[in-house]
Enzyme design. Sequence first.
Site, PDB file in Angstrom:
ATOM      1  N   GLU A  79      -5.013   0.547  -0.014  1.00 51.50           N
ATOM      2  CA  GLU A  79      -4.779  -0.880   0.209  1.00 51.50           C
ATOM      3  C   GLU A  79      -4.968  -1.652  -1.101  1.00 51.50           C
ATOM      4  O   GLU A  79      -5.520  -1.123  -2.068  1.00 51.50           O
ATOM      5  CB  GLU A  79      -5.793  -1.385   1.249  1.00 51.50           C
ATOM      6  CG  GLU A  79      -5.665  -0.732   2.622  1.00 51.50           C
ATOM      7  CD  GLU A  79      -4.520  -1.312   3.462  1.00 51.50           C
ATOM      8  OE1 GLU A  79      -3.488  -1.723   2.891  1.00 51.50           O
ATOM      9  OE2 GLU A  79      -4.662  -1.335   4.697  1.00 51.50           O
ATOM     10  N   HIS A  86       0.828  -1.215   0.000  1.00 52.17           N
ATOM     11  CA  HIS A  86       0.000   0.000   0.000  1.00 52.17           C
ATOM     12  C   HIS A  86       0.858   1.259   0.000  1.00 52.17           C
ATOM     13  O   HIS A  86       1.980   1.267   0.488  1.00 52.17           O
ATOM     14  CB  HIS A  86      -1.037  -0.006   1.136  1.00 52.17           C
ATOM     15  CG  HIS A  86      -0.522   0.242   2.511  1.00 52.17           C
ATOM     16  ND1 HIS A  86      -0.772  -0.600   3.572  1.00 52.17           N
ATOM     17  CD2 HIS A  86       0.201   1.257   3.043  1.00 52.17           C
ATOM     18  CE1 HIS A  86      -0.218  -0.112   4.658  1.00 52.17           C
ATOM     19  NE2 HIS A  86       0.387   1.016   4.377  1.00 52.17           N
TER      20      HIS A  86
HETATM   21  C1  GLP Z   1       1.132   3.439   7.109  1.00 48.49           C
HETATM   22  C2  GLP Z   1       1.026   4.733   6.296  1.00 48.49           C
HETATM   23  C3  GLP Z   1       1.845   4.664   5.022  1.00 48.49           C
HETATM   24  C4  GLP Z   1       3.222   4.125   5.326  1.00 48.49           C
HETATM   25  C5  GLP Z   1       3.119   2.723   5.842  1.00 48.49           C
HETATM   26  C6  GLP Z   1       4.456   2.062   6.146  1.00 48.49           C
HETATM   27  O1  GLP Z   1       0.137   2.530   6.843  1.00 48.49           O
HETATM   28  N1  GLP Z   1      -0.332   5.060   5.986  1.00 48.49           N
HETATM   29  O2  GLP Z   1       1.917   5.961   4.451  1.00 48.49           O
HETATM   30  O3  GLP Z   1       4.020   4.141   4.152  1.00 48.49           O
HETATM   31  O4  GLP Z   1       2.354   2.763   7.050  1.00 48.49           O
HETATM   32  O5  GLP Z   1       4.932   2.516   7.375  1.00 48.49           O
HETATM   33  P1  GLP Z   1       6.342   2.216   8.007  1.00 48.49           P
HETATM   34  O6  GLP Z   1       7.257   3.223   7.401  1.00 48.49           O
HETATM   35  O7  GLP Z   1       6.139   2.437   9.475  1.00 48.49           O
HETATM   36  O8  GLP Z   1       6.692   0.819   7.669  1.00 48.49           O
END
Ligand code: GLP
Length: 264
Positions: free
Chosen positions: A143, A138
């Site tokens: 999603e 995503h």
């Molecule tokens: C969330 C956000 C996304 C982000 C993703 C991954 O769901 N809505 O924008 O890219 O998490 O996050 P992380 O960087 O903590 O793995």
Amino acid sequence: MQIVIQPDAQAVARYGAAAIIRQIRQHPASVLGLATGATPILLYQQLITAYQHGEVSFQAVKTFNLDEYIGLAATHPQSYRYFMQHHLFNHIDIQPENTAVPEGDAADPLLACEQYEQKIMAAGGIDIQLLGIGRNGHIGFNEPSSGLRSRTRIKTLTQQTIADNARFFAPGEYQPHLSITMGIGTILDARKVLLLATGKAKAKAVKAMVEGPLSASCPASALQLHQQATVVLDEEAASDLEQLAFYRHIEQENAALLRRLNRD
Ligand code: GLP
């Protein structure tokens, strides 16, 4: 897609921050699209340091965040507005009224989505959109099965995303399962896209994004359609790529070309 492979997460953040600083120096009134999650935190720290050293000013910059949880007020510590204040906005010279995050507690979330799109348009569109990637591919909260031309709207989170993001919530704390997110079409409209991914847990999603078919099953694969998308990876996030050696070769060739043209 330009694939850039860096040794570790710190180097990924440095590369990403340099691209954003370059953008703001060239166009002080740039419009930035910003992201939350653990990945961009190091990059935001780099931006704060650059600001403290007088290397960049955010006085004229406008920002639009990708997404927000529905049901969390801006003051809620798990809201993405709170995250942005805490990790970036409170530490730089940006005008508070120039920072936009979708309103998670809007009385009419459908209207809030429409108005968010209008606001981006009124600002002249996004110059550079920063992105992370979820383990299921995503981007924002788009999603799997999200429409590849979708605009800002309400999205239901998958069980996997809810589980992945549970680490930010206290045990037993209410965790929303609905969000407002820019659509994939909104993201593709940004003039440049900069996606960062670090760590082994992202390797499968990165492979699907870069080498998999263009498909709503992996929303990030829509970036294959973008003219100026840069994907910055650490070695672990890049480790499942089949054409890894070729991407490194292209990077070296590009660097050599830029040196020859005195553009490095
Ligand atoms: C969330 C956000 C996304 C982000 C993703 C991954 O769901 N809505 O924008 O890219 O998490 O996050 P992380 O960087 O903590 O793995």
